[in-house]
Write a protein that holds these residues in place. Sequence first.
Motif, PDB file in Angstrom:
ATOM      1  N   GLY A  24       0.795  -1.219   0.000  1.00  0.00           N
ATOM      2  CA  GLY A  24       0.000   0.000   0.000  1.00  0.00           C
ATOM      3  C   GLY A  24       0.824   1.264   0.000  1.00  0.00           C
ATOM      4  N   GLN A  25       2.141   1.151   0.075  1.00  0.00           N
ATOM      5  CA  GLN A  25       2.963   2.350   0.082  1.00  0.00           C
ATOM      6  C   GLN A  25       3.187   2.854  -1.330  1.00  0.00           C
ATOM      7  OE1 GLN A  25       6.502   2.545   2.263  1.00  0.00           O
ATOM      8  NE2 GLN A  25       5.807   1.248   3.918  1.00  0.00           N
ATOM      9  N   SER A  26       3.364   4.129  -1.458  1.00  0.00           N
ATOM     10  CA  SER A  26       3.657   4.698  -2.763  1.00  0.00           C
ATOM     11  C   SER A  26       5.081   4.354  -3.157  1.00  0.00           C
ATOM     12  CB  SER A  26       3.480   6.214  -2.732  1.00  0.00           C
ATOM     13  OG  SER A  26       4.531   6.813  -2.007  1.00  0.00           O
ATOM     14  N   TRP A  27       5.324   4.367  -4.458  1.00  0.00           N
ATOM     15  CA  TRP A  27       6.670   4.059  -4.932  1.00  0.00           C
ATOM     16  C   TRP A  27       7.649   5.151  -4.525  1.00  0.00           C
ATOM     17  CZ3 TRP A  27       9.509   6.957  -8.475  1.00  0.00           C
ATOM     18  CH2 TRP A  27       8.825   7.992  -9.113  1.00  0.00           C
ATOM     19  N   LEU A  28       7.139   6.377  -4.292  1.00  0.00           N
ATOM     20  CA  LEU A  28       8.026   7.442  -3.844  1.00  0.00           C
ATOM     21  C   LEU A  28       8.522   7.189  -2.426  1.00  0.00           C
ATOM     22  CD1 LEU A  28       6.261  10.621  -5.240  1.00  0.00           C
ATOM     23  CD2 LEU A  28       8.366   9.551  -6.045  1.00  0.00           C
ATOM     24  N   THR A  29       7.649   6.625  -1.585  1.00  0.00           N
ATOM     25  CA  THR A  29       8.078   6.279  -0.236  1.00  0.00           C
ATOM     26  C   THR A  29       9.149   5.201  -0.290  1.00  0.00           C
ATOM     27  OG1 THR A  29       5.892   6.807   0.655  1.00  0.00           O
ATOM     28  CG2 THR A  29       7.316   5.445   2.014  1.00  0.00           C
ATOM     29  N   SER A  30       8.945   4.211  -1.163  1.00  0.00           N
ATOM     30  CA  SER A  30       9.942   3.152  -1.325  1.00  0.00           C
ATOM     31  C   SER A  30      11.262   3.725  -1.829  1.00  0.00           C
ATOM     32  CB  SER A  30       9.420   2.086  -2.297  1.00  0.00           C
ATOM     33  OG  SER A  30       8.233   1.492  -1.811  1.00  0.00           O
ATOM     34  N   LEU A  31      11.170   4.697  -2.753  1.00  0.00           N
ATOM     35  CA  LEU A  31      12.376   5.339  -3.267  1.00  0.00           C
ATOM     36  C   LEU A  31      13.106   6.077  -2.154  1.00  0.00           C
ATOM     37  CD1 LEU A  31      14.256   6.331  -5.534  1.00  0.00           C
ATOM     38  CD2 LEU A  31      12.631   8.200  -5.930  1.00  0.00           C
ATOM     39  N   ALA A  32      12.351   6.792  -1.309  1.00  0.00           N
ATOM     40  CA  ALA A  32      12.959   7.510  -0.192  1.00  0.00           C
ATOM     41  C   ALA A  32      13.635   6.536   0.764  1.00  0.00           C
ATOM     42  CB  ALA A  32      11.905   8.336   0.538  1.00  0.00           C
ATOM     43  N   ASP A  33      12.972   5.427   1.053  1.00  0.00           N
ATOM     44  CA  ASP A  33      13.554   4.409   1.929  1.00  0.00           C
ATOM     45  C   ASP A  33      14.857   3.863   1.347  1.00  0.00           C
ATOM     46  OD1 ASP A  33      11.442   4.737   3.610  1.00  0.00           O
ATOM     47  OD2 ASP A  33      10.440   2.859   3.112  1.00  0.00           O
ATOM     48  N   TRP A  34      14.799   3.556   0.038  1.00  0.00           N
ATOM     49  CA  TRP A  34      15.990   2.996  -0.619  1.00  0.00           C
ATOM     50  C   TRP A  34      17.139   3.991  -0.610  1.00  0.00           C
ATOM     51  CZ3 TRP A  34      18.450   4.807  -5.063  1.00  0.00           C
ATOM     52  CH2 TRP A  34      19.474   4.004  -5.554  1.00  0.00           C
ATOM     53  N   THR A  35      16.822   5.266  -0.853  1.00  0.00           N
ATOM     54  CA  THR A  35      17.860   6.301  -0.873  1.00  0.00           C
ATOM     55  C   THR A  35      18.540   6.426   0.482  1.00  0.00           C
ATOM     56  OG1 THR A  35      16.616   7.542  -2.551  1.00  0.00           O
ATOM     57  CG2 THR A  35      18.327   8.731  -1.358  1.00  0.00           C
ATOM     58  N   VAL A  36      17.745   6.438   1.550  1.00  0.00           N
ATOM     59  CA  VAL A  36      18.314   6.538   2.894  1.00  0.00           C
ATOM     60  C   VAL A  36      19.168   5.315   3.195  1.00  0.00           C
ATOM     61  CG1 VAL A  36      17.764   6.571   5.358  1.00  0.00           C
ATOM     62  CG2 VAL A  36      16.505   8.033   3.786  1.00  0.00           C
ATOM     63  N   SER A  37      18.675   4.130   2.823  1.00  0.00           N
ATOM     64  CA  SER A  37      19.433   2.904   3.068  1.00  0.00           C
ATOM     65  C   SER A  37      20.765   2.928   2.334  1.00  0.00           C
ATOM     66  CB  SER A  37      18.612   1.679   2.639  1.00  0.00           C
ATOM     67  OG  SER A  37      17.413   1.580   3.368  1.00  0.00           O
ATOM     68  N   LEU A  38      20.742   3.407   1.102  1.00  0.00           N
ATOM     69  CA  LEU A  38      21.971   3.477   0.311  1.00  0.00           C
ATOM     70  C   LEU A  38      22.986   4.409   0.964  1.00  0.00           C
ATOM     71  CD1 LEU A  38      23.360   2.642  -2.371  1.00  0.00           C
ATOM     72  CD2 LEU A  38      22.352   4.686  -3.407  1.00  0.00           C
ATOM     73  N   MET A  39      22.505   5.553   1.462  1.00  0.00           N
ATOM     74  CA  MET A  39      23.407   6.506   2.101  1.00  0.00           C
ATOM     75  C   MET A  39      23.889   6.008   3.455  1.00  0.00           C
ATOM     76  SD  MET A  39      21.864  10.250   1.036  1.00  0.00           S
ATOM     77  CE  MET A  39      20.135   9.863   1.334  1.00  0.00           C
ATOM     78  N   GLU A  40      23.096   5.181   4.123  1.00  0.00           N
ATOM     79  CA  GLU A  40      23.535   4.588   5.378  1.00  0.00           C
ATOM     80  C   GLU A  40      24.682   3.613   5.136  1.00  0.00           C
ATOM     81  OE1 GLU A  40      19.688   3.067   6.786  1.00  0.00           O
ATOM     82  OE2 GLU A  40      20.132   4.128   8.648  1.00  0.00           O
ATOM     83  N   VAL A  41      24.610   2.898   3.997  1.00  0.00           N
ATOM     84  CA  VAL A  41      25.597   1.856   3.710  1.00  0.00           C
ATOM     85  C   VAL A  41      26.909   2.438   3.191  1.00  0.00           C
ATOM     86  CG1 VAL A  41      26.105  -0.153   2.260  1.00  0.00           C
ATOM     87  CG2 VAL A  41      23.837   0.101   3.287  1.00  0.00           C
ATOM     88  N   ILE A  42      26.843   3.355   2.224  1.00  0.00           N
ATOM     89  CA  ILE A  42      28.082   3.853   1.597  1.00  0.00           C
ATOM     90  C   ILE A  42      28.288   5.346   1.806  1.00  0.00           C
ATOM     91  CG2 ILE A  42      28.183   2.015  -0.117  1.00  0.00           C
ATOM     92  CD1 ILE A  42      26.966   3.838  -2.160  1.00  0.00           C
ATOM     93  N   GLY A  43      27.514   5.958   2.698  1.00  0.00           N
ATOM     94  CA  GLY A  43      27.750   7.349   3.049  1.00  0.00           C
ATOM     95  C   GLY A  43      27.344   8.320   1.965  1.00  0.00           C
ATOM     96  N   PRO A  44      27.999   9.478   1.891  1.00  0.00           N
ATOM     97  CA  PRO A  44      27.614  10.516   0.931  1.00  0.00           C
ATOM     98  C   PRO A  44      27.765  10.087  -0.518  1.00  0.00           C
ATOM     99  CG  PRO A  44      29.720  11.047   1.926  1.00  0.00           C
ATOM    100  CD  PRO A  44      29.169   9.883   2.700  1.00  0.00           C
ATOM    101  N   VAL A  45      28.624   9.079  -0.764  1.00  0.00           N
ATOM    102  CA  VAL A  45      28.755   8.562  -2.125  1.00  0.00           C
ATOM    103  C   VAL A  45      27.410   8.006  -2.596  1.00  0.00           C
ATOM    104  CG1 VAL A  45      29.969   6.912  -3.605  1.00  0.00           C
ATOM    105  CG2 VAL A  45      31.187   8.040  -1.742  1.00  0.00           C
ATOM    106  N   GLY A  46      26.646   7.446  -1.669  1.00  0.00           N
ATOM    107  CA  GLY A  46      25.329   6.922  -2.011  1.00  0.00           C
ATOM    108  C   GLY A  46      24.404   8.008  -2.527  1.00  0.00           C
TER     109      GLY A  46
END
Length: 233
Positions: A24-46
Amino acid sequence: MTDVTLSLSPSLSPVRAGSGSTEGQSWLTSLADWTVSLMEVIGPVGAGVAIALENLFPPLPSEVVLPMAGLTASRGSFTLFEALLWTTLGSVVGAFALYGLGRWLGAGRLRAFAAKMPLLHPEDVDRTVAWFERHGGKAVFFGRMIPIFRSLISIPAGVAKMPLWRFGLLTGAGSLIWNTIFVLAGYLLGENWHIVEEYASILQYIVIAAVGIGLAWFLYSRVRSLLAARKDA
């Protein structure tokens, strides 16, 4: 554009609404989640990787990706300077990829393509290239601050063979302004970052409407000219 609301725990892990399911979540919410996760893993390079992908795939909205970089910076994962640096570098890298596509296509291939299309003429390509040679600098700089065009403007720059140094400088300058607005919004607004996305959506709708009107007028004019030519023949 669908409204997006995202709450983050102190560890920056996305907290999803309801039971934690993504249903039921919007794809934009999923995109935001993925973006934060990516930056958590590889930092500002993400952040740089995410915004480079946004350049290559215009449907991905920078209005979501960039505030996430600012929000993550506000939580101390990296500095605001690093967020701005890497998002701008990502913008330039993505833009150069599309510039390369434009160089590969070239005016010759586009003229051949236009010759096969019912409502296009090779001269349309020539006029576009000539216009870009006169006004390409302003188009690239300001185009980096217009939704949709911020990615697509790189292709005609490649077709017109704008000098690499000039394209890179104008792209970097325009991207830095656009990125700063949205990264700072995420940094200052925190978990209310989606407010700026709502206002940015209005600009996006205006651009889409303007493109639609322009395309409709072009088709109307071209069909009208074609019918007039057949009538005179």
